[in-house]
Scaffold this motif. Structure first.
Motif, PDB file in Angstrom:
ATOM      1  N   MET A  25       0.851  -1.193   0.000  1.00 34.28           N
ATOM      2  CA  MET A  25       0.000   0.000   0.000  1.00 34.28           C
ATOM      3  C   MET A  25       0.885   1.241   0.000  1.00 34.28           C
ATOM      4  N   ASP A  26       0.576   2.194  -0.898  1.00 34.28           N
ATOM      5  CA  ASP A  26       1.435   3.372  -0.988  1.00 34.28           C
ATOM      6  C   ASP A  26       1.133   4.367   0.121  1.00 34.28           C
ATOM      7  N   ALA A  27       2.020   5.341   0.279  1.00 36.15           N
ATOM      8  CA  ALA A  27       1.927   6.293   1.390  1.00 36.15           C
ATOM      9  C   ALA A  27       0.665   7.140   1.307  1.00 36.15           C
ATOM     10  N   GLU A  28       0.239   7.519   0.096  1.00 38.55           N
ATOM     11  CA  GLU A  28      -0.951   8.360  -0.047  1.00 38.55           C
ATOM     12  C   GLU A  28      -2.204   7.604   0.369  1.00 38.55           C
ATOM     13  N   THR A  29      -2.311   6.345  -0.029  1.00 42.65           N
ATOM     14  CA  THR A  29      -3.457   5.538   0.389  1.00 42.65           C
ATOM     15  C   THR A  29      -3.477   5.404   1.903  1.00 42.65           C
ATOM     16  N   ASP A  30      -2.333   5.144   2.469  1.00 40.28           N
ATOM     17  CA  ASP A  30      -2.227   5.011   3.915  1.00 40.28           C
ATOM     18  C   ASP A  30      -2.637   6.312   4.616  1.00 40.28           C
ATOM     19  N   ARG A  31      -2.210   7.431   4.063  1.00 39.95           N
ATOM     20  CA  ARG A  31      -2.555   8.735   4.653  1.00 39.95           C
ATOM     21  C   ARG A  31      -4.063   8.980   4.600  1.00 39.95           C
ATOM     22  N   LEU A  32      -4.693   8.685   3.477  1.00 41.77           N
ATOM     23  CA  LEU A  32      -6.126   8.906   3.328  1.00 41.77           C
ATOM     24  C   LEU A  32      -6.931   8.010   4.264  1.00 41.77           C
ATOM     25  N   ILE A  33      -6.482   6.779   4.431  1.00 39.72           N
ATOM     26  CA  ILE A  33      -7.167   5.877   5.365  1.00 39.72           C
ATOM     27  C   ILE A  33      -7.009   6.397   6.791  1.00 39.72           C
ATOM     28  N   GLY A  34      -5.853   6.958   7.099  1.00 43.71           N
ATOM     29  CA  GLY A  34      -5.644   7.546   8.426  1.00 43.71           C
ATOM     30  C   GLY A  34      -6.568   8.719   8.681  1.00 43.71           C
ATOM     31  N   VAL A  35      -6.739   9.576   7.673  1.00 43.59           N
ATOM     32  CA  VAL A  35      -7.669  10.707   7.812  1.00 43.59           C
ATOM     33  C   VAL A  35      -9.088  10.199   8.003  1.00 43.59           C
ATOM     34  N   ALA A  36      -9.493   9.211   7.209  1.00 42.44           N
ATOM     35  CA  ALA A  36     -10.835   8.636   7.339  1.00 42.44           C
ATOM     36  C   ALA A  36     -11.034   8.026   8.720  1.00 42.44           C
ATOM     37  N   THR A  37     -10.016   7.365   9.237  1.00 40.22           N
ATOM     38  CA  THR A  37     -10.109   6.777  10.576  1.00 40.22           C
ATOM     39  C   THR A  37     -10.422   7.848  11.605  1.00 40.22           C
ATOM     40  N   ARG A  38      -9.702   8.955  11.547  1.00 43.75           N
ATOM     41  CA  ARG A  38      -9.937  10.039  12.505  1.00 43.75           C
ATOM     42  C   ARG A  38     -11.332  10.628  12.354  1.00 43.75           C
ATOM     43  N   MET A  39     -11.793  10.774  11.119  1.00 46.47           N
ATOM     44  CA  MET A  39     -13.125  11.342  10.888  1.00 46.47           C
ATOM     45  C   MET A  39     -14.219  10.397  11.372  1.00 46.47           C
ATOM     46  N   PHE A  40     -14.123   9.113  11.044  1.00 48.07           N
ATOM     47  CA  PHE A  40     -15.118   8.142  11.497  1.00 48.07           C
ATOM     48  C   PHE A  40     -15.118   8.052  13.026  1.00 48.07           C
ATOM     49  N   ALA A  41     -13.938   8.145  13.628  1.00 46.61           N
ATOM     50  CA  ALA A  41     -13.840   8.079  15.085  1.00 46.61           C
ATOM     51  C   ALA A  41     -14.439   9.322  15.731  1.00 46.61           C
ATOM     52  N   GLU A  42     -14.268  10.445  15.091  1.00 47.03           N
ATOM     53  CA  GLU A  42     -14.737  11.720  15.658  1.00 47.03           C
ATOM     54  C   GLU A  42     -16.252  11.850  15.596  1.00 47.03           C
ATOM     55  N   VAL A  43     -16.832  11.622  14.433  1.00 50.13           N
ATOM     56  CA  VAL A  43     -18.279  11.885  14.282  1.00 50.13           C
ATOM     57  C   VAL A  43     -19.096  10.669  13.878  1.00 50.13           C
ATOM     58  N   GLY A  44     -18.449   9.540  13.635  1.00 54.00           N
ATOM     59  CA  GLY A  44     -19.174   8.338  13.256  1.00 54.00           C
ATOM     60  C   GLY A  44     -19.290   8.179  11.752  1.00 54.00           C
ATOM     61  N   TYR A  45     -19.529   6.955  11.342  1.00 52.69           N
ATOM     62  CA  TYR A  45     -19.674   6.638   9.925  1.00 52.69           C
ATOM     63  C   TYR A  45     -20.862   7.353   9.300  1.00 52.69           C
ATOM     64  N   ASP A  46     -21.998   7.298   9.968  1.00 52.46           N
ATOM     65  CA  ASP A  46     -23.228   7.840   9.390  1.00 52.46           C
ATOM     66  C   ASP A  46     -23.147   9.340   9.129  1.00 52.46           C
ATOM     67  N   TRP A  47     -22.432  10.054   9.969  1.00 49.05           N
ATOM     68  CA  TRP A  47     -22.378  11.513   9.858  1.00 49.05           C
ATOM     69  C   TRP A  47     -21.166  12.015   9.081  1.00 49.05           C
ATOM     70  N   THR A  48     -20.308  11.091   8.653  1.00 46.73           N
ATOM     71  CA  THR A  48     -19.115  11.478   7.901  1.00 46.73           C
ATOM     72  C   THR A  48     -19.349  11.255   6.417  1.00 46.73           C
ATOM     73  N   SER A  49     -19.205  12.296   5.633  1.00 48.90           N
ATOM     74  CA  SER A  49     -19.349  12.168   4.179  1.00 48.90           C
ATOM     75  C   SER A  49     -17.974  12.052   3.538  1.00 48.90           C
ATOM     76  N   MET A  50     -17.966  11.546   2.325  1.00 55.20           N
ATOM     77  CA  MET A  50     -16.704  11.477   1.590  1.00 55.20           C
ATOM     78  C   MET A  50     -16.159  12.874   1.329  1.00 55.20           C
ATOM     79  N   ARG A  51     -17.038  13.840   1.166  1.00 55.30           N
ATOM     80  CA  ARG A  51     -16.581  15.218   0.970  1.00 55.30           C
ATOM     81  C   ARG A  51     -15.838  15.720   2.212  1.00 55.30           C
ATOM     82  N   MET A  52     -16.366  15.397   3.393  1.00 52.67           N
ATOM     83  CA  MET A  52     -15.697  15.805   4.631  1.00 52.67           C
ATOM     84  C   MET A  52     -14.305  15.190   4.723  1.00 52.67           C
TER      85      MET A  52
END
Length: 199
Positions: free
Chosen positions: A1-28
């Motif tokens: 897995m390349d560094a950019e993919t890893d970085r994006l998954i890390g950002v998504a992890t923080r967003m899902f953890a912060e506000v939940g899956y249902d309230w997190t959009s791909m735009r966010m």
């Protein structure tokens, strides 16, 4: 897995953890990552695929923390305490993953696959089976494992705000070492009492 993919998954992890899956959009997620939605989807897939990868990483991290202790387990009180310590330390080090599971337990991401059955339940059952011979007849090993889980999650997500002045007042602040060790001592006492024969 390349560094950019890893970085994006890390950002998504923080967003899902912060506000939940249902309230997190791909735009966010895209905005937080400094990219656009098309690039995000091209790199990590649509939202359900991205969430699945985030949760797989959470489960893999937990298993990586617990497996060495399970492999070296020696039946006895100390072995049970070592398992509890590994679980507590893992969750202190991975508060985002803890938040992901807390969201799921309150109904978040209800339309996603049974990730618990596929990934987390097997590990819980393995730990319960490992300690089963240590518990007296009136203590259910499965309940003891989940008692530790509930205590750790409750301590790290809610803590002792009305009791301890050392508890962090803002999300993301680390729990003071002294508070952690006080809780660890309590957890050890709980496990010793539950493993001890009745009477």
């Amino acid at each position: 897995m390349d560094a950019e993919t890893d970085r994006l998954i890390g950002v998504a992890t923080r967003m899902f953890a912060e506000v939940g899956y249902d309230w997190t959009s791909m735009r966010m997620i895209a905005e937080a990552a400094g990219t656009d939605v098309d690039r995000l989807v091209e790199t990590v897939g649509e939202k359900p695929e991205l969430y699945h990868e985030v949760m797989v990483r959470a489960v893999n991290a937990e298993r990586a923390a617990m497996e060495p202790v399970l492999r070296s387990f020696v039946p006895g009180v100390q072995g049970a305490l070592d398992l509890a310590d590994a679980y507590l330390d893992y969750n202190i080090a991975h508060t985002d993953y803890l938040s992901l599971w807390l969201h799921r337990w309150t109904g978040d991401a209800a339309d996603t696959p049974d990730l618990e059955g596929m990934f987390s339940r097997p590990l819980a059952l393995e730990v319960a089976e490992t300690i089963r011979e240590l518990t007296p007849d009136d203590v259910d090993g499965d309940h003891l494992v989940w008692t530790v889980v509930w205590c750790v999650y409750g301590f790290l997500s809610g803590g002792m705000r009305h009791v301890s002045p050392d508890w962090p007042q803002k999300r993301g602040e680390p729990v003071q070492p002294g508070v952690v060790e006080s809780f660890r001592a309590y957890l050890h006492t709980l496990i010793r009492r539950m493993i001890a024969p009745a009477g």
